[in-house]
Design a protein around this motif. Structure first.
Motif, short mmCIF file in Angstrom:
data_model
loop_
_atom_site.label_atom_id
_atom_site.label_comp_id
_atom_site.label_asym_id
_atom_site.label_seq_id
_atom_site.Cartn_x
_atom_site.Cartn_y
_atom_site.Cartn_z
N THR A 18 10.61 6.07 4.17
CA THR A 18 9.46 6.81 3.63
C THR A 18 9.73 8.31 3.61
N TYR A 19 10.41 8.82 4.64
CA TYR A 19 10.75 10.24 4.68
C TYR A 19 11.65 10.60 3.51
N GLY A 20 12.66 9.78 3.26
CA GLY A 20 13.54 10.04 2.12
C GLY A 20 12.80 9.99 0.79
N LEU A 21 11.88 9.03 0.63
CA LEU A 21 11.11 8.94 -0.61
C LEU A 21 10.18 10.14 -0.77
N LEU A 22 9.62 10.63 0.38
CA LEU A 22 8.78 11.83 0.31
C LEU A 22 9.60 13.05 -0.14
N LEU A 23 10.85 13.17 0.27
CA LEU A 23 11.69 14.27 -0.20
C LEU A 23 11.88 14.18 -1.72
N LEU A 24 12.01 12.93 -2.22
CA LEU A 24 12.12 12.76 -3.68
C LEU A 24 10.83 13.17 -4.37
N VAL A 25 9.67 12.81 -3.71
CA VAL A 25 8.38 13.22 -4.28
C VAL A 25 8.28 14.75 -4.32
N PHE A 26 8.74 15.40 -3.22
CA PHE A 26 8.70 16.87 -3.20
C PHE A 26 9.64 17.44 -4.28
N ALA A 27 10.76 16.77 -4.50
CA ALA A 27 11.68 17.22 -5.55
C ALA A 27 11.04 17.11 -6.92
N VAL A 28 10.25 16.01 -7.10
CA VAL A 28 9.53 15.87 -8.38
C VAL A 28 8.52 17.00 -8.53
N GLY A 29 7.84 17.35 -7.42
CA GLY A 29 6.88 18.47 -7.47
C GLY A 29 7.57 19.77 -7.77
N THR A 30 8.75 20.01 -7.16
CA THR A 30 9.50 21.24 -7.41
C THR A 30 9.93 21.30 -8.87
N LEU A 31 10.41 20.18 -9.42
CA LEU A 31 10.81 20.13 -10.83
C LEU A 31 9.62 20.43 -11.74
N TYR A 65 0.83 -1.20 0.00
CA TYR A 65 0.00 0.00 0.00
C TYR A 65 0.87 1.26 0.00
N LEU A 66 1.92 1.28 0.85
CA LEU A 66 2.81 2.44 0.89
C LEU A 66 3.54 2.65 -0.43
N GLY A 67 4.00 1.56 -1.03
CA GLY A 67 4.71 1.70 -2.32
C GLY A 67 3.83 2.27 -3.41
N ILE A 68 2.58 1.73 -3.49
CA ILE A 68 1.66 2.25 -4.51
C ILE A 68 1.31 3.71 -4.24
N MET A 69 1.06 4.05 -2.95
CA MET A 69 0.71 5.42 -2.62
C MET A 69 1.87 6.39 -2.87
N LEU A 70 3.10 6.01 -2.62
CA LEU A 70 4.25 6.87 -2.91
C LEU A 70 4.43 7.05 -4.41
N LEU A 71 4.20 5.97 -5.15
CA LEU A 71 4.29 6.08 -6.60
C LEU A 71 3.21 7.02 -7.15
N LEU A 72 1.98 6.88 -6.64
CA LEU A 72 0.90 7.76 -7.08
C LEU A 72 1.14 9.19 -6.62
N ALA A 73 1.77 9.37 -5.44
CA ALA A 73 2.10 10.72 -4.97
C ALA A 73 3.12 11.37 -5.89
N ALA A 74 4.11 10.60 -6.32
CA ALA A 74 5.12 11.13 -7.24
C ALA A 74 4.47 11.55 -8.55
N LEU A 75 3.53 10.72 -9.04
CA LEU A 75 2.83 11.06 -10.28
C LEU A 75 1.97 12.31 -10.10
N ALA A 76 1.30 12.40 -8.93
CA ALA A 76 0.44 13.56 -8.67
C ALA A 76 1.25 14.84 -8.56
N TYR A 77 2.36 14.77 -7.78
CA TYR A 77 3.18 15.97 -7.61
C TYR A 77 3.83 16.35 -8.94
N GLY A 78 4.16 15.34 -9.74
CA GLY A 78 4.74 15.65 -11.06
C GLY A 78 3.73 16.29 -11.98
N ALA A 79 2.45 15.90 -11.84
CA ALA A 79 1.43 16.45 -12.72
C ALA A 79 0.91 17.79 -12.23
N ILE A 80 0.85 18.00 -10.92
CA ILE A 80 0.22 19.19 -10.36
C ILE A 80 1.25 20.19 -9.84
#
Length: 385
Positions: free
Chosen positions: A68-81, A23-38
């Motif tokens: 998970t904290y480290g992966l969230l920083l990557l998600v935030f980096a994707v959002g910043t990009l 569940y966490l892996g799928i949600m982090l992947l979807l979060a990365a996609l969402a932050y990348g799109a929005i």
């Protein structure tokens, strides 16, 4: 939705950690996609990353929390990009480092709080588990001690049974010895009795019959021991019992021992097993016989003393020194050689008298003989019969 239902199914199957990781892996992947799109700016107030952070820490542990904290920083980096790419056509890129730095620190503070909380919970859980294991070991130790105590109690009961059986066997042998001495006494005088005529032989046979009845009573007691039968208590006249046992007493002693019986004319009713009463007298008479190898006088007197029967048995034999007199009622204590005494006769007599609320005292000294004084309560309800 597919990840949620799959995780729920795995949890039902007992695969808890795998379900949470999926569940966490799928949600982090979807979060990365969402932050990348929005973009990070538009999703900066989204509480969903905090949910993932708390879920990983509380459900999986400290290592997964920081992963998970480290992966969230990557998600935030994707959002910043994503935000930078959107701003490039305008030619004015806003880095907003303070906001990004504030988000990273805020999530790190949350992660630290969760980490310390999880550590405290883990320590409490480990301590609880340790106490549980200690309780289990204590319970097992107590169970072992209880089982050992039960085994020891069983061995003790068995030892007590063996001791009682040994005492009974020795006591029976002692009583049989007294009875057989009576029978042998009649047999040794058969020629003299034949010269005295039929009446003397009939009297001798009557004495043999009485001795045989005593032997049968002893054997029945041995046979009934396993059934733990109680003694057959009855009210009988102690004076009459003494008169009935007189022939056996005469045959127990040699001809050079004079027997004297002194009894009052009235009845002396006592409540006791009559066979035990007679065997008690035979035990005391047997000790008197052994104390008078050269002959002497053995006297028995019976009288009332208040509400008690006072029975006195006296001999003028060798007597006993004081150190022996103090120990004569101890079980297995004897001064006789091996094969001539068990040390149980007087112990049994003492136990029988004590069991019937009576008392026995002995007076003796070397060279002046021995006197036994027995007191037993009279059966007052039958005193006038």
């Amino acid at each position: 939705m597919a990840a949620a239902w799959t995780s729920l199914y795995w949890i039902r199957q007992g695969r808890f950690r795998e379900a949470v990781k999926l569940y966490l892996g799928i949600m982090l992947l979807l979060a990365a996609l969402a932050y990348g799109a929005i973009g990070l700016i538009r999703l900066g107030s989204d509480p969903f990353p905090l949910l993932l952070l708390g879920l990983s820490g509380l459900m999986l542990g400290r290592r997964e929390l920081w992963t998970t904290y480290g992966l969230l920083l990557l998600v935030f980096a994707v959002g910043t990009l994503s935000d930078m790419i959107r701003q490039m056509p305008q030619g004015n890129i806003s880095w907003d480092l303070n906001h990004k730095y504030s988000m990273a620190v805020s999530y790190m503070v949350v992660a630290v709080v969760l980490d310390r909380t999880i550590a405290a919970l883990r320590e409490s859980l480990d301590e609880s588990n340790l106490r549980g294991l200690e309780l289990q070991r204590t319970n097992r130790r107590l169970e072992q001690e209880m089982a050992e105590r039960e085994r020891a109690q069983g061995r003790l009961i068995h030892a007590q049974k063996m001791e009682v059986a040994g005492r009974i066997a020795s006591g029976v042998a002692h009583d049989f010895d007294n009875v057989m001495n009576v029978v042998l006494g009649y047999a040794a005088r058969r020629e003299r009795l034949a010269d005295q005529g039929t009446q003397a032989l009939l009297g001798a046979l009557e004495g043999v019959e009485l001795a045989a009845h005593r032997a049968l009573a002893i054997s029945r007691k041995l046979l009934n021991f396993s059934r733990q039968d109680t003694p057959r208590l009855e009210v009988f006249d102690a004076a009459q019992a003494l008169r009935d046992i007189q022939p056996m007493l005469r045959q127990l002693f040699d001809s050079d021992v004079r027997i004297e019986l002194g009894m009052v004319s009235e009845a002396l009713p006592i409540r006791m097993d009559r066979t035990q009463f007679e065997l008690m007298l035979l035990n005391l008479a047997s000790n008197a016989r052994d104390a008078m190898p050269e002959g002497g006088i053995f006297s028995v007197t019976a009288a009332t003393d208040g509400n008690e029967l006072k029975l006195v048995l006296k001999d003028n034999g060798d007597g006993m020194p004081e150190d022996v007199r103090r120990r004569i009622f101890e079980a297995f204590f004897t001064t006789k050689p091996i094969g001539f005494g068990t040390g149980l006769g007087l112990a049994v007599v003492n136990d029988l008298i004590a069991a019937h609320d009576g008392s026995i005292i002995v007076e003796s000294a070397s060279g002046v003989g021995t006197t036994f004084q027995i007191r037993l309560p009279l059966a007052m309800e039958h005193a006038d019969t």
